[in-house]
Design an enzyme around this catalytic site. Structure first.
Site, PDB file in Angstrom:
ATOM      1  N   TYR A  17     -30.511 -14.294  -4.019  1.00 15.31           N
ATOM      2  CA  TYR A  17     -30.447 -15.412  -3.065  1.00 15.31           C
ATOM      3  C   TYR A  17     -31.271 -15.083  -1.816  1.00 15.31           C
ATOM      4  O   TYR A  17     -32.054 -15.916  -1.343  1.00 15.31           O
ATOM      5  CB  TYR A  17     -28.986 -15.636  -2.699  1.00 15.31           C
ATOM      6  CG  TYR A  17     -28.691 -16.803  -1.806  1.00 15.31           C
ATOM      7  CD1 TYR A  17     -28.500 -16.613  -0.437  1.00 15.31           C
ATOM      8  CD2 TYR A  17     -28.578 -18.086  -2.316  1.00 15.31           C
ATOM      9  CE1 TYR A  17     -28.199 -17.690   0.393  1.00 15.31           C
ATOM     10  CE2 TYR A  17     -28.274 -19.165  -1.485  1.00 15.31           C
ATOM     11  CZ  TYR A  17     -28.081 -18.956  -0.143  1.00 15.31           C
ATOM     12  OH  TYR A  17     -27.789 -20.022   0.685  1.00 15.31           O
ATOM     13  N   SER A  51     -31.711 -20.271   5.023  1.00 17.76           N
ATOM     14  CA  SER A  51     -30.404 -19.609   5.115  1.00 17.76           C
ATOM     15  C   SER A  51     -30.475 -18.459   6.121  1.00 17.76           C
ATOM     16  O   SER A  51     -31.577 -18.004   6.464  1.00 17.76           O
ATOM     17  CB  SER A  51     -30.048 -19.046   3.734  1.00 17.76           C
ATOM     18  OG  SER A  51     -29.075 -18.032   3.816  1.00 17.76           O
TER      19      SER A  51
HETATM   20  P1  NAP Z   1     -23.244 -26.652  -2.984  1.00 20.46           P
HETATM   21  O1  NAP Z   1     -22.032 -27.228  -2.385  1.00 20.46           O
HETATM   22  O2  NAP Z   1     -23.141 -25.618  -4.060  1.00 20.46           O
HETATM   23  O3  NAP Z   1     -24.213 -27.845  -3.497  1.00 20.46           O
HETATM   24  C1  NAP Z   1     -25.437 -27.504  -4.105  1.00 20.46           C
HETATM   25  C2  NAP Z   1     -25.986 -28.761  -4.718  1.00 20.46           C
HETATM   26  O4  NAP Z   1     -27.193 -28.451  -5.410  1.00 20.46           O
HETATM   27  C3  NAP Z   1     -25.014 -29.364  -5.736  1.00 20.46           C
HETATM   28  O5  NAP Z   1     -25.044 -30.772  -5.672  1.00 20.46           O
HETATM   29  C4  NAP Z   1     -25.615 -28.870  -7.036  1.00 20.46           C
HETATM   30  O6  NAP Z   1     -25.295 -29.672  -8.128  1.00 20.46           O
HETATM   31  C5  NAP Z   1     -27.091 -28.993  -6.724  1.00 20.46           C
HETATM   32  N1  NAP Z   1     -27.921 -28.243  -7.685  1.00 20.46           N
HETATM   33  C6  NAP Z   1     -27.787 -26.941  -8.049  1.00 20.46           C
HETATM   34  N2  NAP Z   1     -28.720 -26.636  -8.961  1.00 20.46           N
HETATM   35  C7  NAP Z   1     -29.454 -27.766  -9.175  1.00 20.46           C
HETATM   36  C8  NAP Z   1     -30.568 -28.082 -10.015  1.00 20.46           C
HETATM   37  N3  NAP Z   1     -31.124 -27.165 -10.826  1.00 20.46           N
HETATM   38  N4  NAP Z   1     -31.065 -29.342  -9.975  1.00 20.46           N
HETATM   39  C9  NAP Z   1     -30.488 -30.284  -9.185  1.00 20.46           C
HETATM   40  N5  NAP Z   1     -29.436 -30.055  -8.362  1.00 20.46           N
HETATM   41  C10 NAP Z   1     -28.932 -28.794  -8.370  1.00 20.46           C
HETATM   42  O7  NAP Z   1     -24.113 -25.971  -1.852  1.00 20.46           O
HETATM   43  P2  NAP Z   1     -24.198 -26.263  -0.285  1.00 20.46           P
HETATM   44  O8  NAP Z   1     -23.340 -25.309   0.436  1.00 20.46           O
HETATM   45  O9  NAP Z   1     -24.083 -27.732  -0.025  1.00 20.46           O
HETATM   46  O10 NAP Z   1     -25.717 -25.789  -0.061  1.00 20.46           O
HETATM   47  C11 NAP Z   1     -26.791 -26.695  -0.115  1.00 20.46           C
HETATM   48  C12 NAP Z   1     -28.014 -25.895   0.269  1.00 20.46           C
HETATM   49  O11 NAP Z   1     -27.775 -25.230   1.513  1.00 20.46           O
HETATM   50  C13 NAP Z   1     -28.342 -24.785  -0.720  1.00 20.46           C
HETATM   51  O12 NAP Z   1     -29.741 -24.638  -0.818  1.00 20.46           O
HETATM   52  C14 NAP Z   1     -27.743 -23.536  -0.067  1.00 20.46           C
HETATM   53  O13 NAP Z   1     -28.397 -22.349  -0.483  1.00 20.46           O
HETATM   54  C15 NAP Z   1     -28.008 -23.826   1.368  1.00 20.46           C
HETATM   55  N6  NAP Z   1     -27.171 -23.115   2.326  1.00 20.46           N
HETATM   56  C16 NAP Z   1     -25.815 -23.206   2.265  1.00 20.46           C
HETATM   57  C17 NAP Z   1     -25.062 -22.550   3.249  1.00 20.46           C
HETATM   58  C18 NAP Z   1     -23.565 -22.580   3.268  1.00 20.46           C
HETATM   59  O14 NAP Z   1     -22.982 -21.760   4.013  1.00 20.46           O
HETATM   60  N7  NAP Z   1     -22.926 -23.445   2.525  1.00 20.46           N
HETATM   61  C19 NAP Z   1     -25.700 -21.835   4.250  1.00 20.46           C
HETATM   62  C20 NAP Z   1     -27.096 -21.748   4.239  1.00 20.46           C
HETATM   63  C21 NAP Z   1     -27.815 -22.405   3.271  1.00 20.46           C
HETATM   64  P3  NAP Z   1     -24.302 -29.055  -9.246  1.00 20.46           P
HETATM   65  O15 NAP Z   1     -22.945 -29.214  -8.685  1.00 20.46           O
HETATM   66  O16 NAP Z   1     -24.581 -29.890 -10.436  1.00 20.46           O
HETATM   67  O17 NAP Z   1     -24.675 -27.600  -9.448  1.00 20.46           O
HETATM   68  C1  GCO Z   2     -22.983 -15.496   1.257  1.00 21.45           C
HETATM   69  C2  GCO Z   2     -23.035 -16.934   1.657  1.00 21.45           C
HETATM   70  C3  GCO Z   2     -24.299 -17.184   2.459  1.00 21.45           C
HETATM   71  C4  GCO Z   2     -24.376 -18.636   2.844  1.00 21.45           C
HETATM   72  C5  GCO Z   2     -25.598 -18.946   3.612  1.00 21.45           C
HETATM   73  C6  GCO Z   2     -25.636 -18.255   4.927  1.00 21.45           C
HETATM   74  O1  GCO Z   2     -22.497 -15.216   0.156  1.00 21.45           O
HETATM   75  O2  GCO Z   2     -23.405 -14.663   2.076  1.00 21.45           O
HETATM   76  O3  GCO Z   2     -22.996 -17.779   0.533  1.00 21.45           O
HETATM   77  O4  GCO Z   2     -25.410 -16.809   1.730  1.00 21.45           O
HETATM   78  O5  GCO Z   2     -24.396 -19.441   1.713  1.00 21.45           O
HETATM   79  O6  GCO Z   2     -26.760 -18.772   2.892  1.00 21.45           O
HETATM   80  O7  GCO Z   2     -26.721 -18.786   5.670  1.00 21.45           O
END
Ligand code: NAP
Ligand code: GCO
Length: 265
Positions: free
Chosen positions: A159, A146
């Site tokens: 986080y 992230s």
């Molecule tokens: P999301 O839409 O919240 O999806 C997260 C997924 O992880 C969901 O399918 C969730 O299932 C699953 N999950 C959560 N806890 C779990 C557990 N204990 N065991 C198995 N599955 C679990 O998040 P996203 O935005 O796609 O993010 C995916 C990854 O990218 C995460 O690691 C997040 O930190 C990272 N990320 C996101 C962003 C962003 O801006 N969106 C940026 C940087 C990094 P449930 O629905 O059942 O909870």
């Molecule tokens: C926040 C956001 C971010 C993104 C991502 C950025 O609250 O700042 O959720 O943390 O999820 O991780 O890279």
């Protein structure tokens, strides 16, 4: 150069928490590159929804119920995948949660929960797949890091601590297992439009854009939020033979945020 180096034909990819969001987009790209897709989620309802979503995209995925924080369940799942699908070539530690709470108002239990899913679980899943990767003579582990692997911000202490730790876990797996032809890299998405960031993009009561939405767009040279699809190419690259000499690297896919001090007000 033979462009087949970017192919994932014949590879088995396990993307954790990939019923939707970033994991689902990465899995779609892997399927398009020829991989067999395995995913898990925390309950059968979500797994069924995920299977239907994959089917709609013409992908015959293998879906399993598993909470990635449960080491026993993960070990059992990996054995089941090996019996039913085959040895895992590619692991994407994608499952993750966030809790946006001012640190001094956050309970230790809430802090631990985020660390458990975002840092302990990638350790548990990587530990479960590495032995077979060593036997097979190759493996790819991609940890979804992230911006918070590099930067802090208000309300995301747990986080940021987890994602900072995940960056160093990535480098340590590279250090410890690189000699077995296992590459462990990270992808650092910028701000991506998924359910996880939906609260940061909600329209205000007066119909105006969320202040955070405006802030992020102003901080991003690309002047937009990322989409899960923006991560597909980098994810295929890091899962393919084209990146066999890339190890311990965090590839930021952030529209330039990390490079930019921000526009003068
Ligand atoms: P999301 O839409 O919240 O999806 C997260 C997924 O992880 C969901 O399918 C969730 O299932 C699953 N999950 C959560 N806890 C779990 C557990 N204990 N065991 C198995 N599955 C679990 O998040 P996203 O935005 O796609 O993010 C995916 C990854 O990218 C995460 O690691 C997040 O930190 C990272 N990320 C996101 C962003 C962003 O801006 N969106 C940026 C940087 C990094 P449930 O629905 O059942 O909870
Ligand atoms: C926040 C956001 C971010 C993104 C991502 C950025 O609250 O700042 O959720 O943390 O999820 O991780 O890279």
């Amino acid at each position: 150069m033979d462009m087949k180096a970017f192919s994932l034909e014949g590879k088995i990819a396990w993307i954790t928490g990939a019923s939707y969001g970033i994991g689902f987009a990465i899995a779609q790209a892997y399927a398009a590159a020829g991989a067999t897709i395995v995913f898990n989620d925390i309950n059968q309802d979500l797994v069924n929804k995920g299977l239907a979503a994959y089917e709609e995209k013409g992908i015959q995925a293998h879906g399993y119920v598993c909470d990635v924080t449960d080491e026993e369940a993960v070990q059992a799942l990996v054995k089941k995948i090996e019996e039913e699908v085959g040895v895992i070539d590619i692991l994407v530690n994608n499952a993750g949660i966030i809790r946006r709470i001012p640190m001094i108002e956050m309970s230790a239990a809430e802090f631990r929960k985020v660390i458990d899913v975002d840092l302990n679980a990638p350790f548990i899943c990587a530990k479960a797949v590495i032995p077979a990767m060593i036997k097979k003579g190759h493996g790819k582990i991609i940890n979804i890091c992230s911006m918070m692997s590099e930067l802090g911000r208000e309300t995301v202490s747990a986080y940021a601590a987890a994602k900072g730790g995940l960056k160093m876990l990535t480098r340590n797996i590279c250090s410890e297992y690189g000699e077995y032809n296992i590459q462990c890299n990270g992808i650092g998405p910028g701000y991506i439009a998924t359910p996880q960031t939906a609260p940061l993009r909600e329209r205000q009561a007066d119909g105006s854009r969320h202040p955070f939405d405006q802030f992020i767009v102003s901080k991003t040279p690309a002047a937009r939020w990322g989409n899960p699809e923006d991560l597909q190419g980098p994810a295929v690259f890091l899962a393919s033979d084209a990146s066999n000499f890339v190890n311990g690297h965090i590839l930021y896919v952030d529209g330039g945020i990390l490079a930019y001090i921000g526009k003068q007000p």
